[in-house]
Design an enzyme around this catalytic site. Structure first.
Site, PDB file in Angstrom:
ATOM      1  N   SER A 226      -2.724  14.468   6.537  1.00 13.48           N
ATOM      2  CA  SER A 226      -3.734  13.956   5.602  1.00 13.48           C
ATOM      3  C   SER A 226      -5.116  13.960   6.249  1.00 13.48           C
ATOM      4  O   SER A 226      -5.256  13.695   7.447  1.00 13.48           O
ATOM      5  CB  SER A 226      -3.363  12.530   5.201  1.00 13.48           C
ATOM      6  OG  SER A 226      -4.453  11.906   4.546  1.00 13.48           O
TER       7      SER A 226
ATOM      8  N   TYR B 134       0.843  -1.204   0.000  1.00 14.34           N
ATOM      9  CA  TYR B 134       0.000   0.000   0.000  1.00 14.34           C
ATOM     10  C   TYR B 134       0.879   1.254   0.000  1.00 14.34           C
ATOM     11  O   TYR B 134       0.656   2.182  -0.778  1.00 14.34           O
ATOM     12  CB  TYR B 134      -0.953   0.015   1.208  1.00 14.34           C
ATOM     13  CG  TYR B 134      -1.587   1.372   1.363  1.00 14.34           C
ATOM     14  CD1 TYR B 134      -2.466   1.867   0.392  1.00 14.34           C
ATOM     15  CD2 TYR B 134      -1.258   2.204   2.435  1.00 14.34           C
ATOM     16  CE1 TYR B 134      -3.001   3.152   0.497  1.00 14.34           C
ATOM     17  CE2 TYR B 134      -1.792   3.481   2.545  1.00 14.34           C
ATOM     18  CZ  TYR B 134      -2.657   3.949   1.562  1.00 14.34           C
ATOM     19  OH  TYR B 134      -3.171   5.225   1.647  1.00 14.34           O
TER      20      TYR B 134
ATOM     21  N   ARG C 160       6.862   8.944   0.756  1.00 13.70           N
ATOM     22  CA  ARG C 160       7.282   7.614   1.211  1.00 13.70           C
ATOM     23  C   ARG C 160       8.517   7.634   2.120  1.00 13.70           C
ATOM     24  O   ARG C 160       8.563   6.842   3.075  1.00 13.70           O
ATOM     25  CB  ARG C 160       7.514   6.698   0.014  1.00 13.70           C
ATOM     26  CG  ARG C 160       6.209   6.384  -0.753  1.00 13.70           C
ATOM     27  CD  ARG C 160       6.473   5.522  -1.960  1.00 13.70           C
ATOM     28  NE  ARG C 160       5.293   5.262  -2.767  1.00 13.70           N
ATOM     29  CZ  ARG C 160       4.835   6.076  -3.726  1.00 13.70           C
ATOM     30  NH1 ARG C 160       5.464   7.215  -3.984  1.00 13.70           N
ATOM     31  NH2 ARG C 160       3.770   5.754  -4.421  1.00 13.70           N
TER      32      ARG C 160
ATOM     33  N   HIS D   9       0.698  12.587  -7.124  1.00 10.74           N
ATOM     34  CA  HIS D   9       0.296  11.735  -6.013  1.00 10.74           C
ATOM     35  C   HIS D   9       1.272  10.555  -5.857  1.00 10.74           C
ATOM     36  O   HIS D   9       0.885   9.446  -5.508  1.00 10.74           O
ATOM     37  CB  HIS D   9      -1.121  11.225  -6.257  1.00 10.74           C
ATOM     38  CG  HIS D   9      -1.969  11.102  -5.026  1.00 10.74           C
ATOM     39  ND1 HIS D   9      -2.994  11.966  -4.738  1.00 10.74           N
ATOM     40  CD2 HIS D   9      -1.973  10.199  -4.011  1.00 10.74           C
ATOM     41  CE1 HIS D   9      -3.590  11.594  -3.615  1.00 10.74           C
ATOM     42  NE2 HIS D   9      -2.978  10.521  -3.151  1.00 10.74           N
TER      43      HIS D   9
ATOM     44  N   LYS E 117      -2.987  20.959  -4.595  1.00  9.39           N
ATOM     45  CA  LYS E 117      -1.995  19.884  -4.754  1.00  9.39           C
ATOM     46  C   LYS E 117      -2.461  18.863  -5.790  1.00  9.39           C
ATOM     47  O   LYS E 117      -3.604  18.395  -5.721  1.00  9.39           O
ATOM     48  CB  LYS E 117      -1.784  19.188  -3.406  1.00  9.39           C
ATOM     49  CG  LYS E 117      -0.935  17.915  -3.479  1.00  9.39           C
ATOM     50  CD  LYS E 117      -0.638  17.376  -2.094  1.00  9.39           C
ATOM     51  CE  LYS E 117       0.214  16.129  -2.131  1.00  9.39           C
ATOM     52  NZ  LYS E 117      -0.517  14.934  -2.527  1.00  9.39           N
TER      53      LYS E 117
ATOM     54  N   TYR F 239      -9.582  16.371   1.423  1.00  7.74           N
ATOM     55  CA  TYR F 239     -10.316  15.761   0.317  1.00  7.74           C
ATOM     56  C   TYR F 239     -11.742  16.285   0.392  1.00  7.74           C
ATOM     57  O   TYR F 239     -12.308  16.391   1.486  1.00  7.74           O
ATOM     58  CB  TYR F 239     -10.325  14.228   0.443  1.00  7.74           C
ATOM     59  CG  TYR F 239      -9.038  13.577  -0.001  1.00  7.74           C
ATOM     60  CD1 TYR F 239      -8.541  13.766  -1.288  1.00  7.74           C
ATOM     61  CD2 TYR F 239      -8.321  12.761   0.867  1.00  7.74           C
ATOM     62  CE1 TYR F 239      -7.358  13.159  -1.696  1.00  7.74           C
ATOM     63  CE2 TYR F 239      -7.137  12.150   0.457  1.00  7.74           C
ATOM     64  CZ  TYR F 239      -6.665  12.357  -0.824  1.00  7.74           C
ATOM     65  OH  TYR F 239      -5.493  11.761  -1.229  1.00  7.74           O
TER      66      TYR F 239
ATOM     67  N   ARG G  77      -4.786   0.717  -7.720  1.00  7.97           N
ATOM     68  CA  ARG G  77      -3.508   0.130  -7.291  1.00  7.97           C
ATOM     69  C   ARG G  77      -3.729  -1.371  -7.236  1.00  7.97           C
ATOM     70  O   ARG G  77      -4.395  -1.881  -6.331  1.00  7.97           O
ATOM     71  CB  ARG G  77      -3.093   0.652  -5.917  1.00  7.97           C
ATOM     72  CG  ARG G  77      -2.784   2.158  -5.877  1.00  7.97           C
ATOM     73  CD  ARG G  77      -3.961   2.944  -5.402  1.00  7.97           C
ATOM     74  NE  ARG G  77      -3.812   4.389  -5.496  1.00  7.97           N
ATOM     75  CZ  ARG G  77      -3.761   5.181  -4.429  1.00  7.97           C
ATOM     76  NH1 ARG G  77      -3.798   4.691  -3.220  1.00  7.97           N
ATOM     77  NH2 ARG G  77      -3.669   6.486  -4.602  1.00  7.97           N
TER      78      ARG G  77
ATOM     79  N   ARG H  73      14.429  11.487  -3.506  1.00 10.08           N
ATOM     80  CA  ARG H  73      15.086  10.526  -2.615  1.00 10.08           C
ATOM     81  C   ARG H  73      16.500  10.950  -2.208  1.00 10.08           C
ATOM     82  O   ARG H  73      17.138  10.268  -1.404  1.00 10.08           O
ATOM     83  CB  ARG H  73      15.185   9.150  -3.309  1.00 10.08           C
ATOM     84  CG  ARG H  73      13.831   8.552  -3.678  1.00 10.08           C
ATOM     85  CD  ARG H  73      13.003   8.192  -2.453  1.00 10.08           C
ATOM     86  NE  ARG H  73      11.715   7.639  -2.823  1.00 10.08           N
ATOM     87  CZ  ARG H  73      10.584   8.356  -2.956  1.00 10.08           C
ATOM     88  NH1 ARG H  73      10.605   9.671  -2.714  1.00 10.08           N
ATOM     89  NH2 ARG H  73       9.452   7.787  -3.289  1.00 10.08           N
TER      90      ARG H  73
ATOM     91  N   THR I  59      -6.341  18.617  -2.264  1.00 11.61           N
ATOM     92  CA  THR I  59      -5.813  17.643  -3.232  1.00 11.61           C
ATOM     93  C   THR I  59      -6.829  17.470  -4.356  1.00 11.61           C
ATOM     94  O   THR I  59      -7.972  17.099  -4.104  1.00 11.61           O
ATOM     95  CB  THR I  59      -5.514  16.313  -2.527  1.00 11.61           C
ATOM     96  OG1 THR I  59      -4.519  16.568  -1.526  1.00 11.61           O
ATOM     97  CG2 THR I  59      -4.987  15.269  -3.494  1.00 11.61           C
TER      98      THR I  59
HETATM   99  C1  FNR Z   1      -0.008   9.553  -0.427  1.00 11.21           C
HETATM  100  N1  FNR Z   1      -0.323  10.812  -0.918  1.00 11.21           N
HETATM  101  C2  FNR Z   1      -1.402  11.488  -0.405  1.00 11.21           C
HETATM  102  N2  FNR Z   1      -1.696  12.734  -0.841  1.00 11.21           N
HETATM  103  C3  FNR Z   1      -2.718  13.421  -0.313  1.00 11.21           C
HETATM  104  O1  FNR Z   1      -2.951  14.557  -0.719  1.00 11.21           O
HETATM  105  N3  FNR Z   1      -3.478  12.867   0.685  1.00 11.21           N
HETATM  106  C4  FNR Z   1      -3.259  11.615   1.169  1.00 11.21           C
HETATM  107  O2  FNR Z   1      -3.949  11.149   2.052  1.00 11.21           O
HETATM  108  C5  FNR Z   1      -2.205  10.884   0.588  1.00 11.21           C
HETATM  109  N4  FNR Z   1      -1.955   9.617   1.006  1.00 11.21           N
HETATM  110  C6  FNR Z   1      -0.846   8.954   0.537  1.00 11.21           C
HETATM  111  C7  FNR Z   1      -0.541   7.698   1.061  1.00 11.21           C
HETATM  112  C8  FNR Z   1       0.613   7.054   0.658  1.00 11.21           C
HETATM  113  C9  FNR Z   1       0.941   5.719   1.235  1.00 11.21           C
HETATM  114  C10 FNR Z   1       1.470   7.661  -0.300  1.00 11.21           C
HETATM  115  C11 FNR Z   1       2.747   6.992  -0.735  1.00 11.21           C
HETATM  116  C12 FNR Z   1       1.153   8.883  -0.831  1.00 11.21           C
HETATM  117  C13 FNR Z   1       0.565  11.477  -1.907  1.00 11.21           C
HETATM  118  C14 FNR Z   1       1.672  12.256  -1.204  1.00 11.21           C
HETATM  119  O3  FNR Z   1       1.167  13.423  -0.597  1.00 11.21           O
HETATM  120  C15 FNR Z   1       2.754  12.719  -2.191  1.00 11.21           C
HETATM  121  O4  FNR Z   1       2.165  13.384  -3.261  1.00 11.21           O
HETATM  122  C16 FNR Z   1       3.613  11.568  -2.707  1.00 11.21           C
HETATM  123  O5  FNR Z   1       3.828  10.607  -1.720  1.00 11.21           O
HETATM  124  C17 FNR Z   1       4.940  12.103  -3.202  1.00 11.21           C
HETATM  125  O6  FNR Z   1       5.702  11.107  -3.737  1.00 11.21           O
HETATM  126  P1  FNR Z   1       6.853  10.297  -2.943  1.00 11.21           P
HETATM  127  O7  FNR Z   1       7.671  11.303  -2.165  1.00 11.21           O
HETATM  128  O8  FNR Z   1       6.157   9.323  -2.066  1.00 11.21           O
HETATM  129  O9  FNR Z   1       7.603   9.654  -4.053  1.00 11.21           O
HETATM  130  C1  LAC Z   2      -3.521   7.337  -1.231  1.00 15.71           C
HETATM  131  C2  LAC Z   2      -4.625   8.253  -0.853  1.00 15.71           C
HETATM  132  C3  LAC Z   2      -5.387   7.891   0.280  1.00 15.71           C
HETATM  133  O1  LAC Z   2      -2.730   7.722  -2.064  1.00 15.71           O
HETATM  134  O2  LAC Z   2      -4.330   9.560  -0.973  1.00 15.71           O
HETATM  135  O3  LAC Z   2      -3.500   6.175  -0.751  1.00 15.71           O
END
Ligand code: FNR
Ligand code: LAC
Length: 407
Positions: free
Chosen positions: A148, A66, A351, A296, A272, A171, A206, A331, A197
């Site tokens: 979030s 996930y 991440r 995202h 965003k 959201y 996914r 990274r 977002t």
């Molecule tokens: C996200 N992202 C995300 N964005 C957002 O606006 N609300 C959210 O709840 C989430 N949830 C979320 C969960 C997970 C597990 C991931 C990996 C990402 C997107 C996040 O804000 C961001 O745009 C990306 O994670 C950026 O990329 P990197 O740094 O993970 O490569």
């Molecule tokens: C995600 C959502 C919840 O990327 O933003 O998992």
């Protein structure tokens, strides 16, 4: 069947197998942080990739997938990091660089470095303290924390322990009253901006989550929404999160929703998930004070371009009227420097923070931020830049009439 308290940190084989959802953590590893260096089971954690590998060994497959996964073929996911790698730095020599200053501001709020914490969902899958650990790590690093909407901890508890700046990611729910309530609560809890977002009117598929039947284990909920009756995923086969988003997120998002938000809150609004210059400009004209160039993390529309490719278009289209940040695949400190060279004011990381939380909670996430800070500092020194304003597009070209050398 309910999982007993403490299941999050159970050893593999302990409580695993008592429900369809196996133990979130596969094993307890010993984390040790001495002399500024992290180790897990005496293996050194030197960079973000080390944290990712250690997290993979620590987490149940469903959770790791996930966090790590992207949409469909994960092409955008891969290209986000590859895009930064591909950009090359034409560093400047004999630049007489003394101590570096990487402090800046985001929407007028000071941060110690241009590396910010992106909003990511469900931190209690990573560590017991969840979002509070991430907020404290950002506080220790003196940088921005974005919470979030989909957190496992109520925003009131998180913001109480987060330092300024702290922003809330929103959201838009189908039910306008729910959305209004989230914004009011965020204002009351001390959020200093709302990050809307816009790239998720539905959830990108996914496939890892579909195969794994991804859901929140017993005891974890979408806490901000629990009092509003939207705290749990529907019971379905496949991804429970996808079903939750389908049931609750507003699908027909439009610029009128942005207008509504700007009128409904006294806080600045950040948009965003933008992938085009024209959308960025229009969002700013509708009231956005900043734009996050983001796909995202490759989790929404697969084959969307890498954010490194999009960034220059957005900077050129809207950089004169609002602040521009970027995320996706950052990274290394040199990735941060490249994003700033193109014209971003700051980057967000998603991440890497999750990997830090998985390995060692607050301390792990804080170490991840310090690794990136140190790498950015080194990249600045080696590029001939003492301060952030020295970083420019000239760094990406072999020679340039605007280079500080010829200036
Ligand atoms: C996200 N992202 C995300 N964005 C957002 O606006 N609300 C959210 O709840 C989430 N949830 C979320 C969960 C997970 C597990 C991931 C990996 C990402 C997107 C996040 O804000 C961001 O745009 C990306 O994670 C950026 O990329 P990197 O740094 O993970 O490569
Ligand atoms: C995600 C959502 C919840 O990327 O933003 O998992």
């Amino acid at each position: 069947m309910s999982r007993p308290p403490g299941w999050l940190h159970s050893r593999a084989g302990g409580t695993a197998g008592t429900t369809a959802w196996r133990a979130v953590r596969q094993g307890c590893r010993r984390y040790n942080f001495a002399g500024g260096l992290g180790h897990v089971d005496s293996e050194p954690l030197v960079n973000i990739a080390d944290y990712a590998r250690a997290a993979r060994r620590t987490l149940a497959k469903e959770v790791f997938d996930y966090y790590e996964g992207g949409a469909l073929d994960e092409i955008t996911l891969r290209e986000n990091s590859a895009g930064w790698e591909k950009l090359k730095l034409y560093y400047r020599v004999l630049a007489d660089v003394g101590p570096r200053d990487m402090s800046t501001t985001v929407l007028g709020q000071p941060v110690s470095m241009p590396i910010l914490v992106a909003p990511t969902a469900f931190h209690k899958l990573a560590c017991e303290e969840g979002e509070v650990a991430a907020a404290k790590a950002a506080r220790a690093a003196e940088t921005l924390f974005v919470l979030s909407s989909l957190s496992n901890t109520a925003m009131e508890s998180v913001f109480a322990q987060a330092a300024s700046p702290r922003w809330f990611q929103l959201y838009i729910y189908k039910d306008r009253e729910i959305t209004r309530e989230l914004v009011k609560r965020a204002e009351a809890a001390g959020a200093e901006a709302i990050v809307l977002t816009v790239d998720a009117p539905g959830l990108g598929t996914r496939e890892r989550d579909t195969r794994n039947n991804f859901r929140l284990p017993d005891g974890l909920a979408v806490e901000n929404l629990a009092p509003l009756g939207k705290g749990n995923f529907p019971e379905v086969k496949g991804s429970g999160l996808a079903a939750y988003v389908r049931a609750n997120f507003k699908e027909d998002l439009g610029f009128d929703d942005l207008d509504w938000l700007c009128q409904s809150t006294r806080l600045p609004v950040v948009v965003k998930g933008v992938c085009r210059g024209d959308d960025a400009r229009r969002a700013a004209e509708h009231g956005a004070k900043a734009i996050v160039v983001s796909n995202h993390g490759g989790r929404q529309l697969d084959t969307a371009p890498a954010t490194s490719e999009v960034l220059p278009h957005v900077v050129d289209a809207a950089g004169d009227i609002c602040e521009i940040y970027v995320d996706g695949g950052i990274r290394r400190g040199s990735d941060v420097l490249k994003a700033l060279a193109v014209g971003a004011r700051a980057v967000l990381v998603g991440r890497p923070i999750l990997w830090g939380l998985c390995v060692a909670g607050e301390q792990g996430a804080a170490h991840v931020l310090e690794i990136l800070r140190r790498e950015l500092d080194e990249a600045m020194l080696l590029c001939g830049c003492a301060k952030l304003s020295d970083i420019g597009r000239w760094l990406l070209r072999p020679s340039d009439p605007l280079s500080p050398i010829s200036a």
